[in-house]
Scaffold this active site. Structure first.
Site, PDB file in Angstrom:
ATOM      1  N   ASP A  33      34.895  34.146  41.425  1.00  0.00           N
ATOM      2  CA  ASP A  33      34.104  35.025  40.560  1.00  0.00           C
ATOM      3  C   ASP A  33      32.643  34.760  40.907  1.00  0.00           C
ATOM      4  OD1 ASP A  33      33.017  36.534  38.469  1.00  0.00           O
ATOM      5  OD2 ASP A  33      34.620  36.003  37.101  1.00  0.00           O
ATOM      6  N   HIS A  61      53.704  32.119  30.533  1.00  0.00           N
ATOM      7  CA  HIS A  61      53.657  30.766  31.086  1.00  0.00           C
ATOM      8  C   HIS A  61      53.590  29.753  29.948  1.00  0.00           C
ATOM      9  CE1 HIS A  61      52.584  27.417  33.662  1.00  0.00           C
ATOM     10  NE2 HIS A  61      52.534  28.190  34.738  1.00  0.00           N
ATOM     11  N   ARG A  95      33.818  36.242  23.512  1.00  0.00           N
ATOM     12  CA  ARG A  95      33.112  37.118  22.559  1.00  0.00           C
ATOM     13  C   ARG A  95      34.060  38.039  21.781  1.00  0.00           C
ATOM     14  NH1 ARG A  95      32.532  39.364  27.486  1.00  0.00           N
ATOM     15  NH2 ARG A  95      30.794  38.038  28.109  1.00  0.00           N
ATOM     16  N   TYR A  98      23.302  35.461  31.750  1.00  0.00           N
ATOM     17  CA  TYR A  98      24.653  35.992  31.963  1.00  0.00           C
ATOM     18  C   TYR A  98      24.774  37.429  31.464  1.00  0.00           C
ATOM     19  CZ  TYR A  98      29.812  35.924  31.480  1.00  0.00           C
ATOM     20  OH  TYR A  98      31.155  36.184  31.552  1.00  0.00           O
ATOM     21  N   GLU A 132      36.659  43.918  36.415  1.00  0.00           N
ATOM     22  CA  GLU A 132      36.959  42.604  35.849  1.00  0.00           C
ATOM     23  C   GLU A 132      36.291  42.415  34.496  1.00  0.00           C
ATOM     24  OE1 GLU A 132      36.130  38.124  35.499  1.00  0.00           O
ATOM     25  OE2 GLU A 132      34.802  39.856  35.487  1.00  0.00           O
ATOM     26  N   THR A 164      48.196  50.489  28.540  1.00  0.00           N
ATOM     27  CA  THR A 164      49.404  50.337  29.363  1.00  0.00           C
ATOM     28  C   THR A 164      49.782  48.853  29.479  1.00  0.00           C
ATOM     29  OG1 THR A 164      48.111  50.229  31.415  1.00  0.00           O
ATOM     30  CG2 THR A 164      48.907  52.405  30.723  1.00  0.00           C
ATOM     31  N   SER A 224      60.875  13.039  21.911  1.00  0.00           N
ATOM     32  CA  SER A 224      61.474  12.094  22.862  1.00  0.00           C
ATOM     33  C   SER A 224      62.363  12.803  23.881  1.00  0.00           C
ATOM     34  CB  SER A 224      62.273  11.024  22.112  1.00  0.00           C
ATOM     35  OG  SER A 224      63.306  11.621  21.335  1.00  0.00           O
TER      36      SER A 224
END
Length: 881
Positions: A499, A829, A285, A607, A470, A349, A680
């Site tokens: 969760d 990552h 959202r 939800y 969360e 922060t 490649s």
């Protein structure tokens, strides 16, 4: 007698005279051999063979049914802590029962149950506990009490409630490797968040008068007791939304995706100064607001559209909740609009923890324009306003209170034998939607507590965490992860997240590819919660039963596209939207999550609405709470599988093969966009990594096999000696002799000597240790007694296993690049990240993929391919060394 005969006899006698002339003694007549009858000889052979065969059968039987099971059982006990053999090489585990392996799993699986899960759900879902509220602190303390009760922790005299950054808080985490008994505490962080004050949405006439005013709060009654009591407790608003008052013309923006905004611009629509109306779904959202903001919109309204509910709609004959399974038209989806794909956590922060006195920076990952969530009832009026062409001005008011709000993370620790390897399992605290996860992990904790009370100690330390905030933007987990980044990098081997665990009929798992096999294989060991004869993994193909003729084709296409993101095992990559984010995508910890979610034929899951209630869960979400318990059992077995395995169950070869699939996807994107980039060299590096991983597979197999072989060798020797000693004792008893323990004999009349420690301090050994000391001292001086323990061999193989485990942990770490992903450097990552314009959804090889899909830049794509190749080459060298 004839002459010849006499002569013959004489001759014979003469031959046997001795030297003095005396006749010699004739030789004895040859003994006559009388052979036994053939029948008796045959019977004796049969008897001998029968006795030999019987002895062989008895030996084999004893080996198969007595000694080998005893050896295997003893070996499993030693494997519960093989490292302890180096400290106590002569201390066997046969004197007491050790909980490990299958024994631990069997006991754990007996504990989670539906009645307890329902009770926990009713406790935590029965009233609001908005993050940072007084009720939220009560909930944190309730979890602390749960951990103390289940893990046998005696509550300290002073409540273990610490302010983040203080010595007490720092020591609580940093001392985890030194703990010898379970402990638990609460850390308090201080992020800048917001709470709603007042709000409104109105259609204005040309003269400024109000033509229509939206009723923004949900409408509920006592049909659903909790919804009826608390529907106005928390106003409908967006967490971290911009406060303000704006006016503008309405523009419909569909899902608010990049392609939706692009289509509007290309059709000539100017969004500058407008209020954009978009529907939930497709992307996170917050990114709907971000896209509108970048095009100059003044504000955004996001509504829940029944078309996204699949077949369970009023058009298909289903009655709205609370009287049926369809969407209540007044339901509103609350939630954060933080720009999650830039960075999560406290907006002020980024990259460092939010202590009470932390230096704050200007927020760049939250909106600069206001937004509000809307119900379908309100959206219908606004859609009609657009379609009718009236195009009157809309007023949007969103007043919020921005301030530092305390959040409370609750943590507990079960110390393991290996102090520097830690498994973290965690769930969400402080919002409505994870209550199902809370009910499941409540049962997981009860199961682990039952093991602890039975004397179980995991091989690796387990940290159990309940993260606060969360729903604001992964606040609690992110702040702790940033606070203890170095400690996590050094100690944490895996992170397991939960969760919501039950909002529909379909089970799914999302994880790092290295954990995919563990999640998949463990689910095949858990029975299907509602269908006898099937497994939990079979539930990955389940769908709801509420069918209908009317269904939105675009919704079906999006749902099917999401399902295709799973790998060859059926496990999806992790994007964001839950608390694994900081662990996986900033720190490189292999992570996983699971749960049941809604399909397009399930009762509508409201939800982040007041209708996400206990009544809805017990009536429609998971009647009987069978899915809750299945998830609790699965999470528990995955935890035990990592915590108690000698070699970490991380499959790097599956991961390296998935990298090849990720690159195939990138090449397909480049080809379809007519972008010429040569991959490649990167592909060759992935092949090299696959080869290195295959070698690592062989190494971990050989190392564990060598350890097991060595342990069994020692155990067999001890068992044979023990059996021989018992047999000797029985023989002695037959002859009336006593059979005493050698320790007792040495202890008779012994005077406990004064000894000196390495530091020179004199002491006397404890009485309980003295017999063992006498025996060891005797063996040391006289060179006999117990067989020499193969210490050097054990040290070598354990060192070998430690090295293998370090390589396995290093695999996920190997995708972390210090410079991070372009324009959102918090994410480091290069293997997976939340899509820049997806938020929740995962993008594999994100920097490289988005160089093509967003930037359309071949030079940047080549640069990102080289960066990724450098990481992969380094990783291949590291795990092969």
């Amino acid at each position: 007698m004839g002459t010849d005969t006499k002569r013959s006899l004489l001759s014979t006698n003469e031959k046997h005279t001795d030297s003095d002339g005396f006749p010699g003694i004739p030789p004895p007549a040859a003994a006559t051999t009388h052979s036994l009858p053939k029948k008796k000889s045959w019977l004796r052979k049969i008897l001998v063979h029968c006795v030999a065969l019987s002895l062989l059968v008895l030996t084999v039987h004893r080996w198969v049914y007595v000694i080998r099971p005893e050896v295997n059982a003893e070996a499993e006990k030693f494997l519960s802590n093989p490292y302890g053999l180096l400290d106590h090489p002569h201390h066997g585990h046969h004197s007491h029962k050790i909980l490990n392996g299958k024994l631990a799993e069997e006991l754990f699986l007996k504990v989670p149950n539906e009645a307890s899960s329902i009770e926990a759900s009713r406790k935590y879902a029965g009233k609001p506990h908005l993050a940072g509220s007084p009720q939220d602190l009560v909930t944190a303390k309730d979890f602390l009490a749960l951990l103390q009760t289940e893990l046998g922790i005696k509550p300290p005299s002073e409540e273990p409630l610490f302010s983040a950054g203080t010595t007490a808080s720092r020591n609580a985490t940093l001392s985890i490797p030194k703990l010898t008994a379970p402990t638990a505490w609460i850390d308090t962080y201080y992020p800048v968040l917001n709470t709603p004050l007042d709000h409104s949405v109105e259609i204005l006439e040309d003269d400024g008068s109000v033509a229509w005013k939206a009723k923004l709060e949900e409408v509920a009654d006592e049909t659903d007791p909790d919804a009826g009591k608390y529907f106005e407790e928390v106003l409908t608003w967006h967490g971290l939304s911009k406060g303000g008052e704006v006016k503008g013309k309405l523009v419909y923006g569909h899902y608010g995706r990049q392609e939706d905004y692009k289509a509007l611009v290309e059709s000539g629509v100017n969004l500058n100064g407008t209020i954009v109306l978009v529907r939930y779904g497709g992307i996170f959202r917050g990114l709907k607001v971000k896209g509108a903001e970048e095009l100059g919109a003044a504000g955004v309204l996001i509504y829940s559209d029944p078309r996204d509910d699949g077949t369970v709609t009023v058009e298909n004959g289903y009655v709205p909740y609370p009287n049926g399974p369809a969407r209540n038209p007044t339901s509103v989806q609350r939630g954060s609009v933080q720009y999650l794909s830039l960075y999560p956590g406290d907006p002020t922060t980024p990259g460092y923890p939010s202590y009470e006195n932390s230096t704050r920076s200007d927020s760049v990952n939250i909106p600069a324009i206001p937004s509000l969530p809307l119900s379908w009832n309100n959206a219908k009026v606004l859609l009609e306003e657009i379609e009718s062409g009236k195009n009157r001005t809309v007023s949007l008011v969103n007043h919020v209170d921005d301030r530092v709000i305390p959040l409370w993370n609750t943590l507990g620790v079960i110390p393991g034998h290996i102090k520097d390897e830690v498994v973290v399992i965690a769930w969400v605290l402080g919002a409505a939607d994870p209550t199902s996860g809370t009910a499941s992990i409540h049962e997981t904790i009860r199961g682990l507590g039952a093991l602890v009370r039975k004397g179980w100690k995991p091989l690796r330390t387990i940290v159990i965490a309940s993260w606060d905030g969360e729903e604001y933007g992964l606040i609690g987990s992110t702040e702790w992860g940033e606070d203890f980044a170095e400690w996590i990098d050094e100690h944490v081997v895996a992170y397991l997240n939960l969760d919501g665990s039950a909002s529909g009929s379909r089970f799914s798992a999302s994880a790092s590819p290295s954990l995919a096999h563990l999640y998949h294989n463990t689910a095949q060991r858990i029975p299907h919660p509602t269908k006898p004869g099937l497994t939990l993994w079979d539930a990955t193909k389940d769908s709801g039963v509420l069918t209908g003729d009317e269904i939105d084709a675009e919704v079906v296409q999006m749902y099917e596209a999401d399902a295709k993101t799973a790998d060859s095992l059926g496990v999806k990559p992790l994007g964001s939207g839950s608390d694994f984010t900081v662990f996986l995508q900033r720190l490189g910890v292999a992570s996983g999550g699971e749960g049941f979610s809604s399909t397009l034929q399930d009762p509508v899951y409201h939800y982040h609405s007041v209708y996400d209630s206990e009544r809805w869960m017990e009536l429609y979400g998971d009647p009987g709470f069978f899915r809750h318990v299945a998830v609790a059992k699965h999470l528990g077995l995955v935890t035990l599988g990592i915590a108690d395995a000698v070699v970490l169950p991380l499959n790097t070869t599956h991961y390296s093969l998935e990298l090849q699939a990720y690159l195939d996807n990138v090449e397909s994107i480049a080809s379809s966009a007519s972008l010429d980039v040569d991959f490649s060299s990167l592909r060759a590096s992935i092949k090299t990594l696959q080869s290195a991983s295959t070698s690592l597979d062989k190494e971990k197999f050989k190392a564990e096999r060598e350890l097991r072989h060595l342990i069994k060798h020692v155990i067999r020797r001890r068992i044979f000696r023990r059996n021989a000693r018992r047999a000797l004792c029985k023989i002695k008893k037959v002859f009336g002799r006593k059979c005493e323990c050698p320790h007792k004999a040495k202890l008779q009349g012994a005077v406990i000597p004064t000894m000196k420690s390495e530091s020179g301090r004199e002491f006397r050994p404890r009485i309980g240790r003295f017999p063992a000391w006498v025996q060891e001292h005797h063996e040391h001086r006289h060179g006999h007694g117990k067989p020499q323990f193969p210490r050097k061999k054990f040290e070598k193989v354990i060192k070998r296993i430690r090295k293998v485990n370090q390589k396995l942990v290093a695999f996920e770490r190997g995708f972390i690049h210090e410079e991070g992903i372009r324009d959102r450097e918090w994410y480091r990552h290069l293997g997976v990240a939340p899509g820049k314009w997806l938020g929740y959804g995962a993008t594999t090889l994100p920097a490289l993929t988005e160089a093509l899909t967003i930037e359309h830049n071949t030079t940047l794509a080549k640069y990102e391919a080289d960066r990724l190749q450098g990481l992969i080459d380094d990783l291949a060298k590291k795990i092969k060394a």
